[in-house]
Design a protein around this motif. Structure first.
Motif, PDB file in Angstrom:
ATOM      1  N   ASP A  31       0.824  -1.202   0.000  1.00 55.12           N
ATOM      2  CA  ASP A  31       0.000   0.000   0.000  1.00 55.12           C
ATOM      3  C   ASP A  31       0.863   1.257   0.000  1.00 55.12           C
ATOM      4  OD1 ASP A  31      -2.259   1.673   0.218  1.00 55.12           O
ATOM      5  OD2 ASP A  31      -2.111   1.680   2.391  1.00 55.12           O
ATOM      6  N   MET A 173      -6.996  -2.296  -4.073  1.00 55.24           N
ATOM      7  CA  MET A 173      -5.654  -1.794  -4.346  1.00 55.24           C
ATOM      8  C   MET A 173      -5.120  -2.327  -5.675  1.00 55.24           C
ATOM      9  SD  MET A 173      -2.142  -2.075  -2.147  1.00 55.24           S
ATOM     10  CE  MET A 173      -1.602  -3.512  -3.050  1.00 55.24           C
ATOM     11  N   SER A 176      -6.722  -0.292  -8.431  1.00 56.85           N
ATOM     12  CA  SER A 176      -6.137   1.050  -8.464  1.00 56.85           C
ATOM     13  C   SER A 176      -4.762   1.035  -9.118  1.00 56.85           C
ATOM     14  CB  SER A 176      -6.037   1.592  -7.033  1.00 56.85           C
ATOM     15  OG  SER A 176      -5.295   2.790  -6.985  1.00 56.85           O
ATOM     16  N   GLN A 196      -7.450   4.218  -4.595  1.00 59.46           N
ATOM     17  CA  GLN A 196      -6.445   3.681  -3.685  1.00 59.46           C
ATOM     18  C   GLN A 196      -6.784   4.013  -2.235  1.00 59.46           C
ATOM     19  OE1 GLN A 196      -2.582   5.458  -3.953  1.00 59.46           O
ATOM     20  NE2 GLN A 196      -1.713   4.128  -2.392  1.00 59.46           N
TER      21      GLN A 196
END
Length: 521
Positions: A31, A173, A176, A196
């Motif tokens: 992330d 995620m 994204s 995100q």
């Protein structure tokens, strides 16, 4: 390995807090790589597609020069952002002197930029000034969306547990990351960044809450949080240099495609360890968000997280553009400038995950916030990338001190003053973190345009130094009356945790021995 052996390994892994820590570490790592990989890419990518694209279309439409032409076009040259060479624009007869970075312009016409620093910097000073605001809003969109989604994710984890939200975070995620790879306009980049934020909300709130639940002991929880935040630090460490190098030498899509592949591996790991199809709500009823938000000690801890991270959040969109304007830095240096902060953050989170509990987490966070402020005040004094090493290293180390102290304190405060359900309190912690990353970039660009980059650093630096003494309030927070009554009856609440089978057998034997001792008496 036989199917029976595989099932035994998976069952053992699902009961192991260490493997849960690995899953959370990897999720935070990916992330935060995606969070920072765009920092060096976006400013120059937007400059290339918008400023240079517009100038090239204008220059191609200009007529060929004639000897009697009294006026010349307003564009003197288009500078490449990669090799700092000068590309003459058709229709202009004057020359540009590269050694001192100044160029001649026809009589009666001002230069195309207000001021061109030495070394052949990028053109378009007004465009770069406006880009501060646009890039800041792009970076802030992730935190703004995360800010809105976090409370709902906290409530969701109390109802269905942490496993399913973690897997939802991975899925969002991944989408994204793929969108970032193939976005070619500012609008699409903005949507990808906001998406995100939704995925980050699920991953961070569920991940930190899961860690707090499987590590009920305060000391072990602090160490585990330090390791998990090390994943966050490692992601920040890798992201910006990785993005700048891949973007310059391979292409814009390459870093995002690599991250998408790694995200698939993370999804496979979550399927094996967490069983995301299983609903496992909290065993105790969570304290309402409104009650937690009225707790002054939780608010002080959340404020420390917000203001300390606001400094680096303001640097992300403004420092690369300031380097382009004042240092004439090549593309690869824009990401490498954040490397000292990332390395020192990684060291700080792992070191103070253990030391903070011994020296006092309140003291650790207070010192950290003071060092954050001093480091930010020193950033504008740098004249080249080497001058940024000291301030950025101090900034990263100090933020590591604050984060590794405040995250365990959040879990400790709900254990001490409320019920031991962690989804909601870590939603508040993530909201505080996101407020720093939302307010920082969105206001930082506007402040730079109005007052300049040095004044931005002065404002946020003084703010951190002024807030630091409030951490003294966390030195010995009192328990609530309900908790005091429970403690006086010697019935402490037991947080939910995963206990190995061997320990369960041991506890059972102890209970049987107690019964036998009672019968003898």
């Amino acid at each position: 390995m036989s199917p029976a052996g595989s099932q035994h390994w998976l069952a053992t892994g699902r009961a192991s807090p260490r493997l849960v820590l690995v899953v959370v570490f990897v999720a935070l790592l990916l992330d935060n790589i995606l969070l920072t990989v765009v920092v060096p890419i976006v400013p120059t990518f937007l400059y290339t597609i918008e400023y240079e694209g517009a100038n090239s279309s204008v220059s191609s439409a200009l007529p060929e020069p004639t000897p009697a032409a009294p006026r010349a076009p307003p564009f003197s040259s288009a500078l490449s952002s990669f090799d700092n060479t000068t590309v003459p624009v058709r229709g202009f007869t004057s020359t540009v002197e590269l050694p001192n970075g100044t160029g001649s312009s026809p009589p009666g016409h001002p230069p195309s930029t207000p001021h061109t620093p030495p070394g052949g910097c990028l053109e378009g000073g007004e465009f770069l000034a406006q880009e501060n605001t646009r890039v800041g809003l792009l970076f802030a969109s992730k935190a703004l969306v995360q800010l809105l989604v976090n409370p709902w994710v906290g409530l969701l984890t109390n109802r269905i547990g942490y496993h399913i939200p973690m897997f939802i975070g991975f899925t969002i995620m991944f989408l994204s990351t793929v969108m970032f790879a193939f976005s070619g306009t500012y609008t699409l980049l903005l949507i990808a960044r906001a998406l995100q934020g939704v995925g980050s909300s699920f991953s961070s709130v569920a991940g930190l809450g899961l860690l707090a639940s499987v590590y009920p002991d305060d000391s072990e929880r602090g160490s585990a949080m330090g390791i998990a935040l090390g994943g966050l630090a490692l992601g920040v460490l890798i992201g910006a240099p990785f993005g700048s190098i891949m973007y310059e030498f391979v292409g814009k899509a390459s870093p995002f495609l690599v991250l998408a592949f790694l995200a698939l591996l993370d999804g496979a790991l979550q399927l094996c360890i967490l069983q995301p199809s299983r609903i496992s709500p909290e065993s105790t009823k969570a304290t309402p968000v409104s009650t937690l938000l009225r707790d002054p000690y939780i608010l002080v801890a959340a404020g420390a997280l917000c203001f300390s991270n606001m400094g680096v959040a303001m640097l992300e969109p403004t420092l690369p553009i300031w380097m382009l304007q004042t240092m004439c830095s090549p593309q690869w240096q824009l990401g490498m400038a954040f490397l000292p902060a990332s390395i020192s953050y990684l060291i700080g989170t792992n070191l103070f995950g253990i030391l903070a509990n011994r020296m006092g987490r309140w003291l650790c966070s207070m010192i950290g916030m003071a060092v954050v402020g001093i480091s930010l005040l020193c950033v504008p004094l740098a004249t080249n990338i080497y001058g940024l090493i000291g301030p950025n290293a101090g900034l990263g180390f100090a933020i590591g001190m604050v984060d590794s102290s405040m995250m365990p304190i959040m879990g400790y405060l709900v254990d001490l003053r409320h019920t031991s359900a962690y989804g909601t309190v870590y939603a508040i912690a993530d909201v505080a973190f996101c407020m720093g990353f939302a307010i920082g970039p969105s206001t930082g660009g506007a402040i730079v345009r109005a007052l300049g980059f040095p004044w931005l650093m002065v404002i946020v630096g003084v703010l951190n130094v002024a807030y630091a003494p409030l951490c003294c309030l966390l030195r010995s927070p009192p328990a609530t009356e309900e908790k005091m009554a429970i403690l006086s009856q010697e019935c402490p609440m037991q947080p939910k945790s995963y206990t190995p089978k061997e320990a369960l057998r041991e506890f059972a034997l102890m209970e049987e021995s107690d019964r036998e001792a009672g019968n003898v008496e």
